[in-house]
Structure formats: structure tokens, C-alpha cells
Design a protein around this motif. Sequence first.
Motif, PDB file in Angstrom:
ATOM      1  N   ASN A  11      -9.011  23.649   9.947  1.00  0.00           N
ATOM      2  CA  ASN A  11      -9.755  22.420  10.093  1.00  0.00           C
ATOM      3  C   ASN A  11      -8.958  20.924  10.227  1.00  0.00           C
ATOM      4  OD1 ASN A  11      -9.753  21.357   7.250  1.00  0.00           O
ATOM      5  ND2 ASN A  11     -11.940  21.273   7.304  1.00  0.00           N
ATOM      6  N   LYS A  12      -9.551  19.882  10.710  1.00  0.00           N
ATOM      7  CA  LYS A  12      -8.751  18.392  10.553  1.00  0.00           C
ATOM      8  C   LYS A  12      -9.202  17.119  10.731  1.00  0.00           C
ATOM      9  CE  LYS A  12      -7.913  18.992  15.992  1.00  0.00           C
ATOM     10  NZ  LYS A  12      -8.293  18.882  16.376  1.00  0.00           N
ATOM     11  N   ILE A  13      -8.499  16.939   9.806  1.00  0.00           N
ATOM     12  CA  ILE A  13      -8.722  14.933   9.684  1.00  0.00           C
ATOM     13  C   ILE A  13      -8.312  14.244  10.628  1.00  0.00           C
ATOM     14  CG2 ILE A  13      -9.494  13.618   7.738  1.00  0.00           C
ATOM     15  CD1 ILE A  13     -11.311  16.264   6.903  1.00  0.00           C
ATOM     16  N   VAL A  14      -9.087  13.289  10.939  1.00  0.00           N
ATOM     17  CA  VAL A  14      -9.105  12.691  12.369  1.00  0.00           C
ATOM     18  C   VAL A  14      -8.821  10.973  12.102  1.00  0.00           C
ATOM     19  CG1 VAL A  14      -9.379  11.879  14.454  1.00  0.00           C
ATOM     20  CG2 VAL A  14      -9.587  14.129  13.887  1.00  0.00           C
ATOM     21  N   LEU A  15      -7.481  10.371  11.494  1.00  0.00           N
ATOM     22  CA  LEU A  15      -7.727   9.324  11.368  1.00  0.00           C
ATOM     23  C   LEU A  15      -8.020   7.880  12.238  1.00  0.00           C
ATOM     24  CD1 LEU A  15      -4.966   9.208   8.619  1.00  0.00           C
ATOM     25  CD2 LEU A  15      -7.488   9.379   8.120  1.00  0.00           C
ATOM     26  N   GLY A  16      -9.088   7.560  11.783  1.00  0.00           N
ATOM     27  CA  GLY A  16      -9.208   6.137  12.880  1.00  0.00           C
ATOM     28  C   GLY A  16      -9.688   5.164  12.178  1.00  0.00           C
ATOM     29  N   LYS A  17     -10.614   4.550  12.946  1.00  0.00           N
ATOM     30  CA  LYS A  17     -11.433   3.185  12.190  1.00  0.00           C
ATOM     31  C   LYS A  17     -13.099   3.938  11.565  1.00  0.00           C
ATOM     32  CE  LYS A  17     -14.332   2.487  17.008  1.00  0.00           C
ATOM     33  NZ  LYS A  17     -14.192   1.886  18.049  1.00  0.00           N
ATOM     34  N   LEU A  18     -13.328   4.708  11.926  1.00  0.00           N
ATOM     35  CA  LEU A  18     -14.291   5.370  11.332  1.00  0.00           C
ATOM     36  C   LEU A  18     -13.906   5.461   9.823  1.00  0.00           C
ATOM     37  CD1 LEU A  18     -16.464   7.054  13.701  1.00  0.00           C
ATOM     38  CD2 LEU A  18     -16.389   4.715  12.881  1.00  0.00           C
ATOM     39  N   SER A  19     -12.259   6.494   9.532  1.00  0.00           N
ATOM     40  CA  SER A  19     -11.973   6.918   8.139  1.00  0.00           C
ATOM     41  C   SER A  19     -12.434   6.187   7.093  1.00  0.00           C
ATOM     42  CB  SER A  19     -10.428   7.541   7.936  1.00  0.00           C
ATOM     43  OG  SER A  19     -10.942   8.207   9.471  1.00  0.00           O
ATOM     44  N   GLY A  20     -12.469   6.889   5.918  1.00  0.00           N
ATOM     45  CA  GLY A  20     -12.265   5.478   4.449  1.00  0.00           C
ATOM     46  C   GLY A  20     -11.044   6.038   3.874  1.00  0.00           C
ATOM     47  N   ARG A  21     -11.025   5.576   2.531  1.00  0.00           N
ATOM     48  CA  ARG A  21     -10.236   5.332   1.780  1.00  0.00           C
ATOM     49  C   ARG A  21      -9.763   7.040   1.556  1.00  0.00           C
ATOM     50  NH1 ARG A  21     -12.233   0.487   0.592  1.00  0.00           N
ATOM     51  NH2 ARG A  21     -11.191  -1.344   0.666  1.00  0.00           N
ATOM     52  N   THR A  22     -10.666   8.082   1.238  1.00  0.00           N
ATOM     53  CA  THR A  22     -10.615   9.147   0.429  1.00  0.00           C
ATOM     54  C   THR A  22      -9.329   9.723   1.543  1.00  0.00           C
ATOM     55  OG1 THR A  22     -12.562   9.669  -0.587  1.00  0.00           O
ATOM     56  CG2 THR A  22     -11.296  11.437  -0.100  1.00  0.00           C
ATOM     57  N   ALA A  23      -9.941   9.940   3.217  1.00  0.00           N
ATOM     58  CA  ALA A  23      -9.067  10.202   3.929  1.00  0.00           C
ATOM     59  C   ALA A  23      -7.834   9.867   3.671  1.00  0.00           C
ATOM     60  CB  ALA A  23     -10.201  10.661   5.132  1.00  0.00           C
ATOM     61  N   PHE A  24      -7.851   8.375   4.011  1.00  0.00           N
ATOM     62  CA  PHE A  24      -6.097   7.906   4.251  1.00  0.00           C
ATOM     63  C   PHE A  24      -5.675   8.798   2.617  1.00  0.00           C
ATOM     64  CE2 PHE A  24      -3.968   3.718   2.878  1.00  0.00           C
ATOM     65  CZ  PHE A  24      -3.505   4.204   4.525  1.00  0.00           C
ATOM     66  N   LYS A  25      -5.972   8.053   1.627  1.00  0.00           N
ATOM     67  CA  LYS A  25      -4.859   8.360   0.437  1.00  0.00           C
ATOM     68  C   LYS A  25      -4.922   9.975   0.622  1.00  0.00           C
ATOM     69  CE  LYS A  25      -5.500   8.292  -4.595  1.00  0.00           C
ATOM     70  NZ  LYS A  25      -5.824   8.232  -5.912  1.00  0.00           N
ATOM     71  N   GLN A  26      -5.190  11.078   0.781  1.00  0.00           N
ATOM     72  CA  GLN A  26      -4.592  12.629   1.064  1.00  0.00           C
ATOM     73  C   GLN A  26      -4.053  12.553   2.214  1.00  0.00           C
ATOM     74  OE1 GLN A  26      -6.242  14.994  -0.909  1.00  0.00           O
ATOM     75  NE2 GLN A  26      -4.744  16.294   0.622  1.00  0.00           N
ATOM     76  N   ARG A  27      -3.814  11.883   3.125  1.00  0.00           N
ATOM     77  CA  ARG A  27      -3.106  11.904   4.464  1.00  0.00           C
ATOM     78  C   ARG A  27      -2.090  11.469   3.883  1.00  0.00           C
ATOM     79  NH1 ARG A  27      -0.948  15.211   6.870  1.00  0.00           N
ATOM     80  NH2 ARG A  27       0.273  15.111   9.002  1.00  0.00           N
ATOM     81  N   LEU A  28      -2.175  10.305   3.132  1.00  0.00           N
ATOM     82  CA  LEU A  28      -0.300   9.887   2.822  1.00  0.00           C
ATOM     83  C   LEU A  28       0.480  11.098   1.623  1.00  0.00           C
ATOM     84  CD1 LEU A  28      -1.703   5.744   2.161  1.00  0.00           C
ATOM     85  CD2 LEU A  28      -0.084   7.451   3.398  1.00  0.00           C
ATOM     86  N   SER A  29      -1.004  11.672   0.629  1.00  0.00           N
ATOM     87  CA  SER A  29      -0.489  12.664   0.065  1.00  0.00           C
ATOM     88  C   SER A  29       0.170  13.466   0.820  1.00  0.00           C
ATOM     89  CB  SER A  29      -1.617  12.800  -1.543  1.00  0.00           C
ATOM     90  OG  SER A  29      -1.011  13.532  -2.200  1.00  0.00           O
ATOM     91  N   GLU A  30      -0.068  13.759   1.448  1.00  0.00           N
ATOM     92  CA  GLU A  30      -0.018  14.944   2.665  1.00  0.00           C
ATOM     93  C   GLU A  30       2.104  14.627   2.971  1.00  0.00           C
ATOM     94  OE1 GLU A  30      -4.568  17.313   3.833  1.00  0.00           O
ATOM     95  OE2 GLU A  30      -2.736  16.057   5.264  1.00  0.00           O
ATOM     96  N   LEU A  31       1.618  13.501   3.492  1.00  0.00           N
ATOM     97  CA  LEU A  31       3.519  13.080   3.909  1.00  0.00           C
ATOM     98  C   LEU A  31       4.515  12.081   3.174  1.00  0.00           C
ATOM     99  CD1 LEU A  31       1.545  10.366   6.802  1.00  0.00           C
ATOM    100  CD2 LEU A  31       2.879  12.805   6.549  1.00  0.00           C
ATOM    101  N   GLY A  32       3.632  13.156   1.746  1.00  0.00           N
ATOM    102  CA  GLY A  32       4.615  12.341   0.659  1.00  0.00           C
ATOM    103  C   GLY A  32       4.545  11.018   0.024  1.00  0.00           C
ATOM    104  N   VAL A  33       3.680  10.047  -0.154  1.00  0.00           N
ATOM    105  CA  VAL A  33       3.957   8.977   0.182  1.00  0.00           C
ATOM    106  C   VAL A  33       2.978   8.898  -1.084  1.00  0.00           C
ATOM    107  CG1 VAL A  33       3.426   6.833   0.949  1.00  0.00           C
ATOM    108  CG2 VAL A  33       4.219   8.520   2.550  1.00  0.00           C
TER     109      VAL A  33
END
Length: 382
Positions: free
Chosen positions: A325-347
Motif C-alpha cells: 500500500n502507499k502512504i501519500v504525504l501531503g497537506k492532510l498528513s499527520g505527524r505519525t506518517a511524517f515521522k514514519q517516512r523520515l524513519s524509512e529514509l534513515g533520518v
Amino acid sequence: MAEKLIIFDTTLRDGEQSPGASMTKEEKRRIARQLERMRVDVIEAGFAASSEGDFQAVHAIAGEVKESIVCSLARANERDISRAAEALRPAGRFRIHTFIATSALHMEKKLRMSPEQVYEQARQAVRLARRFTDDVEFSPEDGSRSDMDFLCRVLEGVIDEGATTINVPDTVGYAVPEGYAALIRELRERIPNSDRAVFSVHCHDDLGLAVANSLAAVKSGGARQIECAVNGLGERAGNTALEEVVMALKTRRDYFGLDVGIDASQIVATSQMVSEITGFAVQPNKAIVGANAFAHASGIHQDGVLKARDTYEIMRAQDVGWSANKIVLGKLSGRTAFKQRLSELGVAIESDAELNAAFVRFKALADREAVISDDALVGLVR
């Protein structure tokens, strides 16, 4: 063990009737091989008598497909049926699908035949088809708008002649679910020899009801074959979408109580092949095979899916052939998804304060840009 529902695919026949969707012989062969890989029960390879090209395509597919039944459409006349039989001869198992219109409108305006003439021609067509195969399907075109008494008489007659599948088409997409299910049920109850044939449905989507009509006819009408096409391809507004009925039956097996033999993991690959060959793009929000079918943009949904997938997904993307599935980051996204994607990117985020500051910058950027790249996300922190 649950009863099996037969999936009859008409992508190569009715699907090709979509204006602009014409396919070459080699393209049809590719799709047929993929349909067999997906374990479609019956592949309607074309309308052999309609052109030399279609004859050759049906003949080629009949020689290649080993597991699925290969079928050709034929009008209720000797030339069409003989031509279909000739094209299908190389197949291990084949079906002749013959048809004639039975509604008063079609008989008067199109065929210019009396009901008695139609009745006799229908019987004669099935009798002829039975000379070539024991697997004969008959369709009363415009069946959903036909007189019930006449329809019963015709269908009883063709079953007497040896038709083993009775397909009742909603040719113009006029039916509604409750009424269409009642039609199939009444036919099965009133026709004395109905138990000698499998009842089938073929619905068009002119009112957006093709899938609903097909499923209602299965659940409440007792139909045991659905005719459908990949991506809902077909004449005018299209046919019943294969991917939708298959996944409805699989996902809600508790309700329908039927098995289907389709390998659902091949659905997306098949959809993409048909789209590529025909040039008909799949709309992003199309059920099952659309690019957004398993994508989540709302922060509330993203939070739920990241915690437990089944909070917002009734199927797994992988079950139909998507990688995930896909989590699409945009203006409706919250902190959980934002933090998860940064973690996936190794940040690495050192503190809640750092996360909050980066998230504020993210929201400001998302208000300006619909698509945010991974590089831009990383830049919000570093």
C-alpha cells in the motif's frame, strides 16, 4: 465445500468493442496467456465470423491456451457457428457461444423477425453448435427487456436442444440489482429443465450498476457464471469489471459463500497489460487496480493504517498484485506518517521539539506543493 462460480472473461471480444480498443492478433495472444495465468475459467477469444483477423486470433489462442476453456461468439446462423467451430478446433476444450435477440424492440426493429421465427432460429442454432461441441452457451440478447413468457419458452427450447450455459444479458445496462436478481431467479424457477444448464449473467455499466447487478444475480438469483472484462472494458460504458467481482467474492466469501478459481495476485499485472495494449488508462480511483486503490492521504487514515492495516483496508495490496500500500504525504498528513517516512529514509530525529519544528515546515510546504519529494522531506530536517 462451497460451490464454484465460473469466471467468463470477454476482454478479447466485448472488451475490444470499446471504440479505439482494437487489438492485434499478437496482442490478443499475450492477453489470453495472461488470462490463463490468472486462471480464468472461460476466455471468450473473439467473434470468429466477424473478420479474418478475428478468426485468426481465435484460432491462435485456441492452439495456445491449455487450461482455460476457449470460446467464440457466433450469431444464430450456420455460417457463424461453423466459422467459430473451425477457429476453435485446435483447442483442448472449447465453447461455442451463440445468441439472438429476444426483446420485442430488437425483434421488430433490428431483426425484423417474428417471435416464432426467433424461437425456431434459436433452437436450430444450438442444435447446430452441438454438432461441434457439448459445451454450448446461448444468450437471448436484450434479455433483461424481454417478455418473461417468451424468454422462458426460448430458454426451455434451447436447453432441450443441448445448451449447457444460459447467459441472460443486460445488454443495454437497463437493469437494477433487485429486479435483475428476481429475473434470473424466476427464469430458473419457471423453466422446467433449468437444472440442466448453468445460468450466467452479462451486464453493461450504462447506469454504473454492472457489478452490483452481477453480484445480486449470483447471491439472490442463483446465477453461477459471471461474464466480465478486465478493467471493465467494453461497449459504451463497459462491462462488469472482472477485478471487482472477483475481489468482492473473495473478500466477502462470508456473504456470498462461493469459491472462485482466479489467482488474484495476477490481477494488477493483467490490468496493466490490458491498459498498455489498448491505450485505455485506468482511472486512479478505480477499485482494486487504480493507482490510488491502496493509497492513503488523510492523516487519520494514515495513522490507523500504520498502527493496524485493517483499520482502513479490507484487502491487502499484495493479494491483488501490488507490491504494497502507499502512504501519500501531503497537506492532510499527520505527524505519525511524517515521522514514519523520515524513519524509512534513515533520518534520525533527536527530540520531539525537532520533530515538531520539521513538521511545521512540512505543513507549510505541503500547502504550496501537491507532491513532496523525498529529498525535500530530508531537507526539512537537515
